[in-house]
Design a protein around this motif. Structure first.
Motif, mmCIF file in Angstrom:
data_model
loop_
_atom_site.group_PDB
_atom_site.id
_atom_site.type_symbol
_atom_site.label_atom_id
_atom_site.label_comp_id
_atom_site.label_asym_id
_atom_site.label_seq_id
_atom_site.Cartn_x
_atom_site.Cartn_y
_atom_site.Cartn_z
ATOM 1 N N MET A 129 20.253 65.802 40.952
ATOM 2 C CA MET A 129 20.895 64.574 40.475
ATOM 3 C C MET A 129 19.812 63.527 40.240
ATOM 4 O O MET A 129 19.720 62.541 40.981
ATOM 5 C CB MET A 129 21.928 64.083 41.492
ATOM 6 N N PRO A 130 18.951 63.716 39.270
ATOM 7 C CA PRO A 130 17.752 62.887 39.110
ATOM 8 C C PRO A 130 18.009 61.401 38.895
ATOM 9 O O PRO A 130 17.151 60.570 39.196
ATOM 10 C CB PRO A 130 17.052 63.499 37.891
ATOM 11 N N ALA A 131 19.187 61.029 38.408
ATOM 12 C CA ALA A 131 19.460 59.614 38.121
ATOM 13 C C ALA A 131 20.130 58.889 39.284
ATOM 14 O O ALA A 131 20.399 57.690 39.199
ATOM 15 C CB ALA A 131 20.336 59.496 36.879
ATOM 16 N N VAL A 132 20.377 59.585 40.381
ATOM 17 C CA VAL A 132 21.117 58.998 41.509
ATOM 18 C C VAL A 132 20.272 57.985 42.265
ATOM 19 O O VAL A 132 19.070 58.185 42.474
ATOM 20 C CB VAL A 132 21.599 60.116 42.456
ATOM 21 N N GLU A 133 20.900 56.885 42.704
ATOM 22 C CA GLU A 133 20.251 55.873 43.533
ATOM 23 C C GLU A 133 20.634 56.082 44.997
ATOM 24 O O GLU A 133 21.711 56.594 45.302
ATOM 25 C CB GLU A 133 20.682 54.468 43.096
ATOM 26 N N TYR A 134 19.750 55.660 45.888
ATOM 27 C CA TYR A 134 19.956 55.812 47.335
ATOM 28 C C TYR A 134 20.407 54.490 47.950
ATOM 29 O O TYR A 134 19.837 53.436 47.673
ATOM 30 C CB TYR A 134 18.661 56.298 47.992
ATOM 31 N N VAL A 135 21.437 54.556 48.831
ATOM 32 C CA VAL A 135 21.934 53.386 49.559
ATOM 33 C C VAL A 135 21.802 53.659 51.057
ATOM 34 O O VAL A 135 22.409 54.612 51.566
ATOM 35 C CB VAL A 135 23.411 53.093 49.221
#
Length: 319
Positions: A129-135
């Motif tokens: 999921m290369p476009a995913v952001e981390y929270v």
């Protein structure tokens, strides 16, 4: 260990909510499954409960085989009213990606989890999921419960332990997503000071050593106290005291028990260098691996050396 609630048996706390690796580690303690268990929102909160007598002990992560020491736990134990580590537990770490029904892998734009879990899974996430952001989240389980609590969560999926899927009913989008198979996390059970666990021959001692002053060779002085007595260090980390920039303490795990002559002598030497050092406990190693003790650092060698000095002093006083 004296119970905070004598009639109900011991009370434990852990880094919550339910389903965290911390709870899994706690359940490895004999009797903990039947005991009263209270989740805590942070390491500091858990240890505050222990200090206040609301819980008899807290189970917290202290070290990960991939990321090293867990700073929140190291700092919370080293500051405030003295506490003791009673035992350690090693938990294998594997992760799943969870989401609510109706959410697929392609729908995930942001992922929530604990920083240590993210560090162990970000390779898989970037590959899949290369476009995913981390929270960031307070714990892996907290990230999953956030998905249940609000449809307006800031992320669409959570990375957590497999047990969380059973607790929450969330859908498993992917399993076994850790980057390093075989990774483990070390947890410690922390209580108030009391009788120490008996020496087993395969023990560990943890101390927090502040530097009285920063000068060339200060760390070497500390290390020499262990090295000259044949005490092996299995972990050493520097942590800021928070007092001012450049002021640190060293968090150290050493192989051996305080009742071992070599360890007792090393701690005595450390106390001369840093009188404010904090002894955090001697307890059995989870892997039961006994250290290699050279003959000249054995208890018998220390005893014979002391007898030799005493004989010399006796000869001098009698002359």
């Amino acid at each position: 260990m004296t119970s905070a609630h004598p009639q109900a048996g011991p009370t434990y706390t852990f880094l919550g909510p339910e389903g965290t690796f911390s709870e899994a580690a706690l359940l490895e303690v004999p009797g903990a499954a039947q005991a009263h268990r209270i989740p805590s929102g942070s390491a500091a909160d858990a240890l505050d409960k222990v200090r206040a007598g609301e819980a008899d002990a807290a189970m917290l992560p202290i070290e990960n085989s991939i990321e090293g020491g867990v700073s929140a736990t190291l700092d919370a134990i080293a500051n405030g009213q003295n506490l003791r580590i009673l035992r350690e537990v090693i938990v294998p770490v594997t992760f799943v990606l969870l989401a609510a029904e109706g959410i697929g892998l392609r729908d995930v734009r942001r992922v929530g989890t604990h920083p240590h879990a993210w560090a162990q899974t970000r390779g898989w996430v970037r590959a899949n999921m290369p476009a995913v952001e981390y929270v960031p989240a307070n714990s892996t389980a907290a990230a999953a419960y956030e998905l249940l609590a609000s449809a307006g969560s800031s992320y669409q999926a959570a990375i957590c332990a497999p047990i969380v899927a059973r607790h929450t009913g969330l859908k498993v989008l992917a399993a076994g997503i850790e980057d390093n198979a075989g990774a483990v996390t070390r947890f410690v059970l922390v209580g108030r000071p009391g009788p120490l666990p008996a020496a087993t021959g395969a023990d560990k001692t943890t101390v927090a050593i502040p530097l009285p002053e920063d000068h060339p060779g200060a760390l070497m002085q500390i290390l020499d106290q262990f090295a000259s007595r044949g005490v092996n260090l299995s972990r050493i980390e520097s942590r800021p005291t928070g007092q001012f920039l450049g002021h640190y303490f060293f968090s150290i795990d050493a192989d051996g028990h305080i009742s071992d002559a070599r360890m007792a002598d090393a701690l005595s030497g450390l106390h001369r260098i840093s009188p404010n050092l904090r002894f955090l406990g001697s307890y059995p190693r989870a892997d039961a691996q006994a250290p290699v003790v050279e003959p000249h650092t054995s208890d018998d060698a220390f005893q014979q050396a002391q007898l030799w000095v005493q004989e010399l002093l006796a000869d001098r006083s009698g002359s």
